[in-house]
Design an enzyme around this catalytic site. Structure first.
Site, PDB file in Angstrom:
ATOM      1  CB  THR A 226      -0.717  -0.062   1.186  1.00 62.23           C
ATOM      2  OG1 THR A 226      -1.606  -1.063   1.103  1.00 62.23           O
ATOM      3  CG2 THR A 226      -1.575   1.391   1.284  1.00 62.23           C
TER       4      THR A 226
ATOM      5  CD  GLN B 150      -5.176  -2.825   0.607  1.00 57.85           C
ATOM      6  OE1 GLN B 150      -5.048  -3.834  -0.310  1.00 57.85           O
ATOM      7  NE2 GLN B 150      -5.011  -3.239   1.780  1.00 57.85           N
TER       8      GLN B 150
ATOM      9  CD  GLN C 135      -9.103  -1.692  -0.431  1.00 54.13           C
ATOM     10  OE1 GLN C 135      -9.803  -2.598  -1.267  1.00 54.13           O
ATOM     11  NE2 GLN C 135      -8.622  -2.113   0.824  1.00 54.13           N
ATOM     12  CG  ASP C 136      -6.183   2.078   1.132  1.00 56.57           C
ATOM     13  OD1 ASP C 136      -7.418   2.111   1.701  1.00 56.57           O
ATOM     14  OD2 ASP C 136      -5.475   1.269   1.581  1.00 56.57           O
TER      15      ASP C 136
ATOM     16  CG  ASP D 177     -10.645   1.809   4.745  1.00 54.96           C
ATOM     17  OD1 ASP D 177     -11.874   1.876   5.218  1.00 54.96           O
ATOM     18  OD2 ASP D 177     -10.238   0.463   4.858  1.00 54.96           O
TER      19      ASP D 177
ATOM     20  NE  ARG E 274     -12.746  -0.386   6.657  1.00 54.52           N
ATOM     21  CZ  ARG E 274     -12.635  -1.364   6.192  1.00 54.52           C
ATOM     22  NH1 ARG E 274     -12.979  -2.499   7.028  1.00 54.52           N
ATOM     23  NH2 ARG E 274     -11.729  -1.791   5.333  1.00 54.52           N
TER      24      ARG E 274
ATOM     25  CD1 TRP F   2      -6.098  -0.090   9.546  1.00 54.34           C
ATOM     26  CD2 TRP F   2      -5.424   2.000   9.177  1.00 54.34           C
ATOM     27  NE1 TRP F   2      -5.163  -0.147   9.216  1.00 54.34           N
ATOM     28  CE2 TRP F   2      -4.420   1.030   8.829  1.00 54.34           C
ATOM     29  CE3 TRP F   2      -4.923   3.304   8.889  1.00 54.34           C
ATOM     30  CZ2 TRP F   2      -3.195   1.605   8.340  1.00 54.34           C
ATOM     31  CZ3 TRP F   2      -3.852   3.696   8.260  1.00 54.34           C
ATOM     32  CH2 TRP F   2      -2.906   2.665   7.974  1.00 54.34           C
TER      33      TRP F   2
END
Length: 516
Positions: free
Chosen positions: A281, A311, A333-334, A355, A422, A424
């Site tokens: 990531t 990610q 994502q990310d 996220d 959320r 992490w």
């Protein structure tokens, strides 16, 4: 594989069973170390360090300085041992995780050196920021290996030895916040020259160099222009990037660099690395910024890996006192990694699914647009904040912004659950204040990471939001969730108080709202 584990365990035990060589008595060591959250690590390293024999501990200041020195020395050891492990990596993914760790240890050593250096103008707030960043670096190093299935006991030299020392210092250094001052509507850390650059209508005339795909500038690639920037400079180095799509993986290490584009959707920097494609990531970022004082204006950052590639970061910023003005971050994502240090985003667009704003910076988003896209698993989470220590001065603050569905989500919005965030990490902090939340936001507002993990230790808050998704009547009932009704409480998360913006934003010329 066996040789790999044998080497790292051997090095670990050499360190662990070094003889007792400190000049401090056991009682003296225990008395001071009992004031920290990790007394055993403190006692061990304070007892075995031969360089501390002639340094008396007369007060808390002495103890803090010694603790910093211990952390610095162990970080240097960690870097040296990590370097040795490189030749033992078995495949490209292990090599990628190892390369991340090596870089992150280097960043940690630099932050500790900067904190300790008597020539650095380092306030207690600065020190807390840099120590928070040092801890985030090492947690990220471990995370890269955990993605590959390694366990903590298998990688002792990447384990909690240094992180526990840093956690101790964060607890020792913690001080009540002191508000900064504003000047002309900006935090005083924003220099007047930077303010002019951010507001100029003729960026080419202000630039040190021009990048243009058509050859009309000095360089045709952004990497060439960044490579020509001075290694270190107290002055601003401005790169004007003309309209065009630049397919480059970019890493910015120098301080005080500024990128000015021709506008969102016009100047585009794009890449496609992802975890699904074999990157970590951390290393998947199309643009990664490590140098402090970075500024970007009128640029789109994209990761085109796609929703199925896991990610895939468009931009990662670990730049202290960094500013992004009228920029767009496009991914799934990310998308946007607000990795560490103090950051400010104004009038920016962020697109993503899972996220899509994540990291452990102290960051404020102001007057921004957050667009949730259509996710493969039918669940969106806008934020995932990564605070791992209760004394880190980090968190995500979203102020005067809008949260709506992107065009691809609108048609199927009823079949997708979208949450504000959320947890992490255990001490995750995120607040939404005076923002417009559209009907895509689930009634619960927030969702779990894994069962009841962090639900009592996080801080999630909402203050005076509007829109069909803003009702708090059916929100989660977690201990750590707060419907903020006090302006005093909400003001903790403003530009003025959360990122000390009055002390640095004015010089960038980016407009901002100091308080609520």
């Amino acid at each position: 594989m066996a040789a790999f584990y044998f080497l790292i365990k051997f090095l670990f035990f050499v360190i662990l069973f070094s003889p007792f060589v400190s000049g401090y008595s056991p009682n003296e060591v225990k008395e001071w170390c009992n004031q920290t959250p990790n007394p055993q690590s403190c006692e061990y390293y304070l007892s075995i360090n031969p360089t501390l024999k002639d340094k008396p501990i007369r007060n808390k200041t002495d103890f803090l300085k010694l603790s910093l020195q211990l952390a610095q020395e162990q970080a240097l050891n960690g870097h040296a041992h990590t370097l040795i492990l490189g030749s033992k990596c078995r495949n490209p993914r292990e090599k990628a995780a190892w390369a991340d760790c090596l870089e992150l240890y280097e960043h940690t050593v630099r932050k500790l050196n900067k904190t300790i250096d008597p020539n650095t103008k380092c306030s207690q707030a600065d020190a807390q920021t840099w120590l928070s960043t040092a801890l985030t670096n090492l947690e990220t190093c471990k995370a890269g290996f955990f993605e590959l299935g390694f366990r903590d006991y298998e990688l002792p030299l990447l384990s909690n030895n240094v992180t526990k020392l840093l956690s101790n210092i964060l607890a020792l250094n913690k001080v009540p916040y002191q508000e900064s001052s504003y000047k002309n509507g900006f935090p005083t850390w924003v220099k007047p020259g930077d303010r002019k650059l951010l507001q100029t209508s003729s960026p080419a005339s202000q630039a040190n160099v021009v990048v243009a795909k058509d050859g009309s500038g000095k360089y045709t690639t952004l990497n060439a222009a960044i490579g020509a920037a001075p290694a270190s400079s107290s002055g601003r180095y401005v790169i004007y990037v003309k309209a065009g799509t630049y397919d480059e993986q970019v890493e910015i290490k120098g301080d005080n660099i500024m990128l000015i584009g021709d506008g969102i959707g016009k100047t585009v920097i794009t890449g496609s690395r992802s975890v699904g494609g074999g990157s970590t990531t951390f290393s998947s970022a199309t643009v990664a910024v490590d140098g402090d004082g970075f500024i970007a204006r009128d640029i789109t950052f994209i990761n085109t890996a796609g929703a199925a590639s896991l990610q895939a970061v468009a931009l990662r910023s670990g730049s202290d006192l960094s500013v992004f003005y009228r920029c767009s971050f496009d991914g799934y994502q990310d998308t946007l990694c607000v990795f560490s240090n103090r950051q400010f985003y104004r009038e920016c667009d962020v697109y993503g699914t899972v996220d899509f704003i994540f990291g452990n910076a102290a960051v404020v988003f102001q007057n921004c647009n957050l667009y949730a896209r259509n996710p493969p698993n039918k669940v969106n989470t806008i934020t995932a904040q990564g605070r791992t220590d209760p004394n880190q001065n980090t968190g995500i603050s979203i102020h005067n912004s809008t949260v709506t569905a992107a065009s691809d989500l609108k048609a199927v919005q009823g079949s997708v659950k979208t949450y504000l965030g959320r947890p992490w990490q255990q001490y995750s902090i995120t607040v939404f204040m005076k923002s417009y939340l559209d009907s895509l936001i689930d009634l619960a507002g927030w969702t779990e990471w894994n069962g009841d993990f962090a639900l009592s230790t996080l801080y999630y808050g909402e203050y005076m939001n509007t829109g069909p998704g803003s009702s708090t009547e059916n929100r989660v009932k977690w201990t750590g969730y707060h419907v903020i009704t006090s302006g005093t409480e909400a003001s903790r998360f403003t530009v003025e108080n959360f990122i000390a913006g009055n002390s640095w934003l004015p010089s960038t010329s980016v407009p901002f709202t100091s308080g609520l």
